[in-house]
Design an enzyme around this catalytic site. Structure first.
Site, PDB file in Angstrom:
ATOM      1  N   ARG A 256       0.016  -5.889  -9.795  1.00 34.18           N
ATOM      2  CA  ARG A 256       0.174  -4.905 -11.372  1.00 34.18           C
ATOM      3  C   ARG A 256       0.090  -5.010 -12.484  1.00 34.18           C
ATOM      4  O   ARG A 256      -0.030  -6.171 -12.917  1.00 34.18           O
ATOM      5  CB  ARG A 256       1.419  -4.214 -11.168  1.00 34.18           C
ATOM      6  CG  ARG A 256       3.092  -4.022  -9.497  1.00 34.18           C
ATOM      7  CD  ARG A 256       3.847  -3.585  -9.680  1.00 34.18           C
ATOM      8  NE  ARG A 256       4.056  -3.557  -8.630  1.00 34.18           N
ATOM      9  CZ  ARG A 256       4.700  -4.417  -8.004  1.00 34.18           C
ATOM     10  NH1 ARG A 256       5.728  -5.809  -7.952  1.00 34.18           N
ATOM     11  NH2 ARG A 256       5.659  -3.969  -6.317  1.00 34.18           N
ATOM     12  N   LYS A 281       8.721  -5.302 -12.592  1.00 32.14           N
ATOM     13  CA  LYS A 281       8.995  -4.207 -11.396  1.00 32.14           C
ATOM     14  C   LYS A 281      10.559  -4.279 -10.823  1.00 32.14           C
ATOM     15  O   LYS A 281      11.208  -3.711 -11.211  1.00 32.14           O
ATOM     16  CB  LYS A 281       8.172  -2.555 -10.911  1.00 32.14           C
ATOM     17  CG  LYS A 281       8.965  -1.967  -9.896  1.00 32.14           C
ATOM     18  CD  LYS A 281       7.289  -1.777  -9.558  1.00 32.14           C
ATOM     19  CE  LYS A 281       7.947  -0.182  -8.442  1.00 32.14           C
ATOM     20  NZ  LYS A 281       7.075   0.434  -7.816  1.00 32.14           N
ATOM     21  N   HIS A 354      -3.333   0.121 -10.312  1.00 30.12           N
ATOM     22  CA  HIS A 354      -3.087   0.119  -8.369  1.00 30.12           C
ATOM     23  C   HIS A 354      -3.850   0.973  -7.231  1.00 30.12           C
ATOM     24  O   HIS A 354      -3.399  -0.107  -6.103  1.00 30.12           O
ATOM     25  CB  HIS A 354      -2.226   1.595  -8.747  1.00 30.12           C
ATOM     26  CG  HIS A 354      -0.905   1.493  -7.347  1.00 30.12           C
ATOM     27  ND1 HIS A 354      -1.110   2.305  -6.054  1.00 30.12           N
ATOM     28  CD2 HIS A 354      -0.056   1.180  -7.336  1.00 30.12           C
ATOM     29  CE1 HIS A 354      -0.393   1.691  -5.208  1.00 30.12           C
ATOM     30  NE2 HIS A 354       1.056   1.629  -6.242  1.00 30.12           N
ATOM     31  N   ARG A 357      -4.700  -2.207  -6.437  1.00 31.06           N
ATOM     32  CA  ARG A 357      -3.821  -3.287  -5.122  1.00 31.06           C
ATOM     33  C   ARG A 357      -3.923  -2.685  -3.968  1.00 31.06           C
ATOM     34  O   ARG A 357      -3.565  -3.090  -3.252  1.00 31.06           O
ATOM     35  CB  ARG A 357      -3.065  -3.147  -6.208  1.00 31.06           C
ATOM     36  CG  ARG A 357      -1.375  -3.499  -5.485  1.00 31.06           C
ATOM     37  CD  ARG A 357      -0.213  -3.027  -6.905  1.00 31.06           C
ATOM     38  NE  ARG A 357       1.027  -3.167  -6.317  1.00 31.06           N
ATOM     39  CZ  ARG A 357       1.576  -4.648  -5.895  1.00 31.06           C
ATOM     40  NH1 ARG A 357       1.340  -5.438  -6.157  1.00 31.06           N
ATOM     41  NH2 ARG A 357       3.214  -4.462  -5.137  1.00 31.06           N
ATOM     42  N   HIS A 380       6.431  -6.825  -3.509  1.00 34.28           N
ATOM     43  CA  HIS A 380       7.459  -6.036  -2.639  1.00 34.28           C
ATOM     44  C   HIS A 380       8.575  -6.667  -2.269  1.00 34.28           C
ATOM     45  O   HIS A 380       8.802  -7.818  -1.582  1.00 34.28           O
ATOM     46  CB  HIS A 380       7.250  -4.769  -1.570  1.00 34.28           C
ATOM     47  CG  HIS A 380       5.678  -4.360  -1.843  1.00 34.28           C
ATOM     48  ND1 HIS A 380       4.759  -3.439  -0.458  1.00 34.28           N
ATOM     49  CD2 HIS A 380       5.347  -3.894  -3.014  1.00 34.28           C
ATOM     50  CE1 HIS A 380       4.008  -2.775  -1.106  1.00 34.28           C
ATOM     51  NE2 HIS A 380       3.746  -3.023  -2.450  1.00 34.28           N
ATOM     52  N   TYR A 389       1.034   1.257   3.310  1.00 35.85           N
ATOM     53  CA  TYR A 389      -0.441   1.430   3.324  1.00 35.85           C
ATOM     54  C   TYR A 389      -1.323   1.322   5.010  1.00 35.85           C
ATOM     55  O   TYR A 389      -2.201   1.781   5.122  1.00 35.85           O
ATOM     56  CB  TYR A 389      -0.569  -0.361   2.405  1.00 35.85           C
ATOM     57  CG  TYR A 389      -0.025  -0.456   1.701  1.00 35.85           C
ATOM     58  CD1 TYR A 389      -1.524   0.330   0.477  1.00 35.85           C
ATOM     59  CD2 TYR A 389       0.654  -1.193   0.804  1.00 35.85           C
ATOM     60  CE1 TYR A 389      -0.768  -0.163  -0.877  1.00 35.85           C
ATOM     61  CE2 TYR A 389       0.964  -1.000  -0.249  1.00 35.85           C
ATOM     62  CZ  TYR A 389      -0.035  -0.712  -1.335  1.00 35.85           C
ATOM     63  OH  TYR A 389       0.866  -0.944  -2.578  1.00 35.85           O
TER      64      TYR A 389
END
Length: 417
Positions: A256, A281, A354, A357, A380, A389
């Site tokens: 990120r 995050k 992003h 990513r 994640h 995704y």
């Protein structure tokens, strides 16, 4: 006013003018986010004075809002961004704001006038913006005309069929924002009429839902486009060396922007060829492989591109003060690099870290990488987050697609026997 005022003075003037004109504090605050981004943009690009051309270039470079775009097709947040620049343009040219919007004229049929007017009066006393109240009036004008044409003489005659019919009538315009706004206002007025005992049942529950936003499908770039992006970066300059290393971290490792900008020297574990850090995050620890390609780019940046600074961050600004970079700056770097590489950026497609990513996730799916592995690579905390995704895994979606039954075999009520 002309060019005699700085961007800070121009914004202060705009705010003061809006306050005098009666704009709400919340609305002015919503515009300030764009103005702050504009000030940062002008500082980074060494633009001394604001101009209409500078504002237009800022919108296009920062948000991909072109001067010739259809305003009504912009998203709500992009409309606000464009309004923020238009206000500065107006203050620069005329030294004042244009008069605020006025209320729409209420055109209610006589049999509905009392109740509809009571509803609008109730809404206006709550301090709503003029645009919101005009949305209600627009809906009530349409509803009044529709019900009158249907021969409805009293609100007590309303049934669910009338509500659905009205929404179909409004949908003929083909404008989703208008339809969505009408649905919201219609629910409010029907709920009001129910509490006022003008309706025996709560017909607000009968208002169809309007899907105004498309499904969140991540923006991705192909492997060829990613390589084109990397090849297009001029690595001869200190800026190019820094930008190349940062973009590699996003494209090859899926990091990120906040984690790339926050990367410390102590996070680079050269002996184990890993990058170990705390994800900003989620607050969770993460361990990613320090690929040779990425490691070499970082070393080249540190040895030949990074300013002589005691800051502990790997990537710092190239101008005084030499401190940690903000994620918004990395977003601008990726977007500019994509454009310099002549990669198409259609409206609505993301062009920041992003997107790189998401492109990595797409490439991993194409290589049949298991979902838990992708989830771990993207740091994640929940595998369900990674499932978004799957929407971009077109290769496997085609493999599992079902054959469409010919329409000739379909009858109202089921498949023909």
């Amino acid at each position: 006013m002309g060019n005699q005022k700085t961007i800070h003075e121009l914004i202060e003037f705009a705010v003061a003018s809006m306050e005098q004109t009666g704009y709400s504090e919340g609305y002015i605050l919503s515009l300030s986010y764009t103005w702050n981004a504009l000030k940062q943009h002008m500082y980074e690009n060494d633009i001394p004075c604001f101009s209409t051309a500078a504002g237009t270039a800022f919108l296009e470079d920062r948000y991909n809002i072109t001067s010739g775009c259809n305003y009504f097709k912009l998203s709500g947040v992009d409309k606000r961004r464009k309004r923020a620049i238009l206000i500065l343009n107006n203050c620069l040219e005329h030294e004042k704001l244009k008069a605020p919007k006025s209320y729409l004229l209420c055109k209610f049929a006589s049999q509905f006038e009392t109740k509809f007017q009571k509803f609008t009066d109730m809404r206006s006393k709550t301090g709503l913006s003029i645009s919101t109240l005009n949305r209600d009036i627009f809906c009530l004008n349409k509803l009044s005309s529709y019900l009158d044409s249907m021969g409805i003489q009293s609100l007590k005659e309303l049934e669910s069929a009338h509500i659905v019919g009205f929404m179909k009538h409004v949908s003929l315009s083909g404008k989703l924002p208008t339809l969505d706004g009408a649905a919201s206002s219609l629910r409010l007025v029907l709920k009001f009429l129910f509490t006022e005992h003008d309706l025996s049942t709560d017909l607000s529950l009968c208002v169809p839902k309007v899907r105004n936003k498309p499904d969140g499908i991540p923006s991705v770039y192909s492997k060829e486009e990613i390589q084109q992006l990397l090849n297009g970066i001029d690595r001869a300059s200190p800026k190019g060396k820094r930008d190349y290393a940062m973009i590699l971290l996003a494209a090859r490792l899926g990091m990120r922007s906040s984690d790339i900008c926050g990367l410390l020297f102590e996070n680079l574990k050269w002996q184990t060829s890993t990058i170990e850090f705390i994800v900003k995050k989620t607050g969770k620890s993460a361990v990613l492989p320090l690929l040779n390609e990425v490691g070499e780019a970082i070393i080249e940046h540190i040895k030949y591109g990074r300013p002589d600074s005691e800051d502990k961050h790997v990537f710092v600004r190239l101008q005084v003060p030499f401190v940690e970079m903000k994620p918004s700056i990395l977003h601008n770097i990726v977007r500019s690099s994509l454009r310099n590489a002549k990669i198409a950026l259609p409206p609505g497609k993301r062009c920041g870290p992003h997107a790189l990513r998401a492109s990595l996730a797409s490439a991993m799916l194409e290589n049949n990488t298991p979902m838990p592995v992708i989830s771990e690579a993207l740091t994640h905390t929940c595998s369900d987050t990674t499932k978004i995704y799957l929407k971009i895994d077109l290769q496997h979606l085609r493999e599992y697609s079902l054959e469409v039954i010919p329409l000739g075999n379909i009858w109202m009520g089921g498949v023909g026997r």
